[in-house]
Motif scaffolding. Structure first.
Motif, PDB file in Angstrom:
ATOM      1  N   UNK A  24       1.580   9.691   4.350  1.00 41.04           N
ATOM      2  CA  UNK A  24       2.105   8.715   3.409  1.00 41.04           C
ATOM      3  C   UNK A  24       0.916   7.970   2.815  1.00 41.04           C
ATOM      4  N   UNK A  25       1.031   7.631   1.556  1.00 35.62           N
ATOM      5  CA  UNK A  25      -0.131   7.112   0.839  1.00 35.62           C
ATOM      6  C   UNK A  25      -0.040   5.614   0.613  1.00 35.62           C
ATOM      7  N   UNK A  26      -1.148   4.962   0.960  1.00 36.21           N
ATOM      8  CA  UNK A  26      -1.361   3.599   0.537  1.00 36.21           C
ATOM      9  C   UNK A  26      -0.737   2.527   1.390  1.00 36.21           C
ATOM     10  N   UNK A  27      -1.257   1.324   1.192  1.00 31.55           N
ATOM     11  CA  UNK A  27      -0.690   0.100   1.727  1.00 31.55           C
ATOM     12  C   UNK A  27      -0.263  -0.763   0.555  1.00 31.55           C
ATOM     13  N   UNK A  28       0.640  -1.690   0.837  1.00 31.95           N
ATOM     14  CA  UNK A  28       1.006  -2.675  -0.170  1.00 31.95           C
ATOM     15  C   UNK A  28      -0.135  -3.683  -0.247  1.00 31.95           C
ATOM     16  N   UNK A  29      -0.883  -3.720  -1.340  1.00 32.52           N
ATOM     17  CA  UNK A  29      -2.024  -4.640  -1.384  1.00 32.52           C
ATOM     18  C   UNK A  29      -1.611  -6.092  -1.274  1.00 32.52           C
ATOM     19  N   UNK A  30      -0.358  -6.386  -1.614  1.00 30.80           N
ATOM     20  CA  UNK A  30       0.096  -7.770  -1.532  1.00 30.80           C
ATOM     21  C   UNK A  30       0.704  -8.116  -0.179  1.00 30.80           C
ATOM     22  N   UNK A  31       0.416  -7.301   0.823  1.00 31.16           N
ATOM     23  CA  UNK A  31       0.722  -7.619   2.221  1.00 31.16           C
ATOM     24  C   UNK A  31      -0.517  -7.419   3.095  1.00 31.16           C
ATOM     25  N   UNK A  32      -1.663  -7.137   2.475  1.00 34.45           N
ATOM     26  CA  UNK A  32      -2.849  -6.687   3.199  1.00 34.45           C
ATOM     27  C   UNK A  32      -3.894  -7.779   3.409  1.00 34.45           C
ATOM     28  N   UNK A  33      -3.584  -9.017   2.989  1.00 35.97           N
ATOM     29  CA  UNK A  33      -4.557 -10.103   3.103  1.00 35.97           C
ATOM     30  C   UNK A  33      -4.475 -10.764   4.473  1.00 35.97           C
ATOM     31  N   UNK A  34      -5.634 -11.231   4.935  1.00 37.03           N
ATOM     32  CA  UNK A  34      -5.755 -11.729   6.311  1.00 37.03           C
ATOM     33  C   UNK A  34      -5.365 -13.196   6.416  1.00 37.03           C
ATOM     34  N   UNK A  35      -4.124 -13.453   6.081  1.00 37.19           N
ATOM     35  CA  UNK A  35      -3.538 -14.779   6.300  1.00 37.19           C
ATOM     36  C   UNK A  35      -2.089 -14.551   6.685  1.00 37.19           C
ATOM     37  N   UNK A  36      -1.786 -14.720   7.974  1.00 33.62           N
ATOM     38  CA  UNK A  36      -0.481 -14.379   8.543  1.00 33.62           C
ATOM     39  C   UNK A  36      -0.150 -12.916   8.264  1.00 33.62           C
ATOM     40  N   UNK A  37      -1.184 -12.089   8.393  1.00 39.89           N
ATOM     41  CA  UNK A  37      -1.039 -10.664   8.123  1.00 39.89           C
ATOM     42  C   UNK A  37       0.007 -10.022   9.035  1.00 39.89           C
ATOM     43  N   UNK A  38       0.805  -9.128   8.469  1.00 41.10           N
ATOM     44  CA  UNK A  38       1.784  -8.297   9.174  1.00 41.10           C
ATOM     45  C   UNK A  38       2.845  -9.118   9.900  1.00 41.10           C
ATOM     46  N   UNK A  39       3.108 -10.296   9.393  1.00 43.55           N
ATOM     47  CA  UNK A  39       4.231 -11.064   9.902  1.00 43.55           C
ATOM     48  C   UNK A  39       5.467 -10.708   9.081  1.00 43.55           C
ATOM     49  N   UNK A  40       6.452 -11.578   9.036  1.00 38.76           N
ATOM     50  CA  UNK A  40       7.721 -11.244   8.415  1.00 38.76           C
ATOM     51  C   UNK A  40       7.546 -10.924   6.931  1.00 38.76           C
ATOM     52  N   UNK A  41       8.304  -9.942   6.483  1.00 34.41           N
ATOM     53  CA  UNK A  41       8.222  -9.519   5.090  1.00 34.41           C
ATOM     54  C   UNK A  41       7.254  -8.391   4.848  1.00 34.41           C
ATOM     55  N   UNK A  42       6.585  -7.947   5.894  1.00 31.26           N
ATOM     56  CA  UNK A  42       5.661  -6.812   5.821  1.00 31.26           C
ATOM     57  C   UNK A  42       6.092  -5.770   6.839  1.00 31.26           C
ATOM     58  N   UNK A  43       5.651  -4.538   6.640  1.00 31.73           N
ATOM     59  CA  UNK A  43       6.046  -3.436   7.518  1.00 31.73           C
ATOM     60  C   UNK A  43       4.830  -2.813   8.188  1.00 31.73           C
ATOM     61  N   UNK A  44       5.046  -2.290   9.389  1.00 34.74           N
ATOM     62  CA  UNK A  44       4.018  -1.527  10.098  1.00 34.74           C
ATOM     63  C   UNK A  44       4.149  -0.027   9.868  1.00 34.74           C
ATOM     64  N   UNK A  45       5.142   0.359   9.091  1.00 31.98           N
ATOM     65  CA  UNK A  45       5.421   1.764   8.816  1.00 31.98           C
ATOM     66  C   UNK A  45       4.615   2.227   7.601  1.00 31.98           C
ATOM     67  N   UNK A  46       3.687   3.165   7.761  1.00 29.07           N
ATOM     68  CA  UNK A  46       2.865   3.609   6.628  1.00 29.07           C
ATOM     69  C   UNK A  46       3.664   4.192   5.469  1.00 29.07           C
TER      70      UNK A  46
END
Length: 423
Positions: free
Chosen positions: A252-274
């Motif tokens: 699977x290609x890519x990450x959501x760049x608007x969930x990739x910033x290091x401020x409360x990263x990978x908390x609610x509203x973001x996924x760990x599924x590539x």
């Protein structure tokens, strides 16, 4: 497990594939009648469904793409949950193919003819956009400065254009703007290009915006994704970057760049599924494109006053926080600036923009660039979600570009004026 839980699990097994063949895919509009149904939509979005817009509040509608394989279980869920809905498009593939063919004709009919401004007759490639800002630097050497700030995963050059009034005064305050975070949001780079044109080629009309401020602009923050969406009908609705990730033998290609910033990263509203459209990446700043934006923010944090990131769609002017429903201490300043933009657009065109914090107005989304910019020191940080068009919302026809970008500039100019007044 409840019947709802079983159906949710079955629906969630259909992950977003690396490539789409949209033949037979449908678009449904969903209208939640209560908080439970709103939460259902959010859960589906986290389980791999491609929501073209996700609206969880009562009275608001969301649009979601449903594949032929998902259809039976999806319609069963709609029936059992008595979720109000309507079928918007019964063959998305055919619609995208028709629109793609039209755009190919537009490109042939409206080539770039040497030097000069880009028109609003069509959408432009990343290479064409880069050539345009190169030309501006050649034509306005005392007011326009370019800098290569990095490279995308596929080694496309990322350049900022710094726009000044030419007085050579150092250490002015900064407004930093970017576009093209999400690949399929073509109207975003188009709007950013229009802003550049107003500040550079129509300098006399906008000189006050550059008296004490330099504008630094990154026209396309995600060039790999943006270019990929222009390669054909299968790629048109791709959202993320293009770095490949593996999951259970699938690429699977890519990450959501608007969930990739290091401020409360990978908390609610973001996924760990590539394979999810909101994949936060394997770690913060895993994408070279978000590293570039991060570095620009830190470079100018000591004199950065406003960060403005242009997205689509939904007619929103959003400010921090996106990771929580709580508001920053200075939320009133954020609100004042955002409302100045919304009010100006309403007065000029009649278009309504909803204003408020990202979580309270739209949905929670941790790891976003606007939260990070505010955290890094920018006084004002705003996400502008432009008007939508076409069957998906992400494909306004070329005939609407001029209307949309002109409207966007009205709001951005008003926000800049309010920032200058305050700071």
């Amino acid at each position: 497990m409840s019947r709802f839980g079983v159906l949710s699990l079955l629906l969630g097994l259909a992950l977003v594939a690396a490539e789409y063949d949209y033949d037979g895919y449908r678009i449904y509009e969903l209208r939640p009648a209560n908080a439970e149904q709103g939460e259902l939509l959010y859960k589906l979005s986290q389980q791999g469904y491609d929501f073209l817009n996700l609206r969880r509040l009562l009275g608001q509608s969301s649009r979601v793409i449903v594949s032929p394989d998902q259809l039976e279980n999806f319609e069963k869920l709609l029936s059992e949950q008595q979720l109000s809905h309507s079928l918007i498009n019964e063959n998305l593939g055919a619609t995208i193919a028709e629109e793609f063919a039209q755009r190919q004709v537009q490109r042939r009919l409206s080539p770039i003819s040497g030097k000069g401004r880009l028109s609003t007759d069509r959408y432009y490639t990343h290479e064409e956009i880069t050539n345009y800002i190169n030309d501006l630097a050649d034509r306005f050497p005392s007011r326009v400065f370019l800098k290569t700030v990095g490279w995308s995963y596929e080694k496309r050059e990322l350049k900022t254009i710094t726009i000044t009034n030419g007085d050579r005064r150092a250490n002015k305050k900064v407004i930093f703007m970017d576009g093209g975070f999400h690949a399929r949001e073509w109207i975003s780079p188009a709007a950013v290009l229009y802003v550049i044109e107003q500040l550079v080629e129509k300098f006399d009309e906008n000189a006050e915006l550059l008296k004490d401020y330099d504008w630094i602009v990154l026209p396309v923050a995600n060039p790999d994704g943006y270019e990929y969406t222009q390669t054909g009908t299968l790629a048109r609705l791709f959202r993320k970057t293009r770095q490949p990730y593996k999951l259970l033998g699938q690429t699977c290609y890519g990450a959501d760049p608007n969930r990739n910033f290091d401020f409360h990263w990978n908390e609610e509203g973001a996924s760990s599924n590539p394979c999810s459209d909101t994949f936060a990446g394997p770690q913060p700043f895993s994408e070279p494109e978000t590293q570039v934006v991060r570095d620009i923010l830190h470079t100018y944090a000591d004199r950065g006053i406003m960060y403005l990131t242009i997205h689509s769609y939904g007619n929103y002017l959003l400010y921090p926080w996106g990771w929580t429903s709580e508001l920053p201490e200075t939320w009133q300043d954020l609100d004042d600036v955002a409302r100045a933009g919304g009010d100006a657009i309403k007065e000029a065109t009649g278009t309504d923009y909803e204003v408020g914090s990202s979580t309270n107005v739209l949905y929670i989304a941790a790891g976003a660039s606007d939260d990070y910019a505010f955290y890094a020191g920018f006084n004002i940080s705003i996400t502008m979600e432009l008007s939508g068009g076409g069957i998906t919302g992400f494909d306004p026809p070329a005939s609407k570009i001029d209307e949309f970008v002109t409207e966007t500039w009205i709001g951005i100019r008003a926000m800049a004026e309010k920032v200058i007044e305050k700071y």
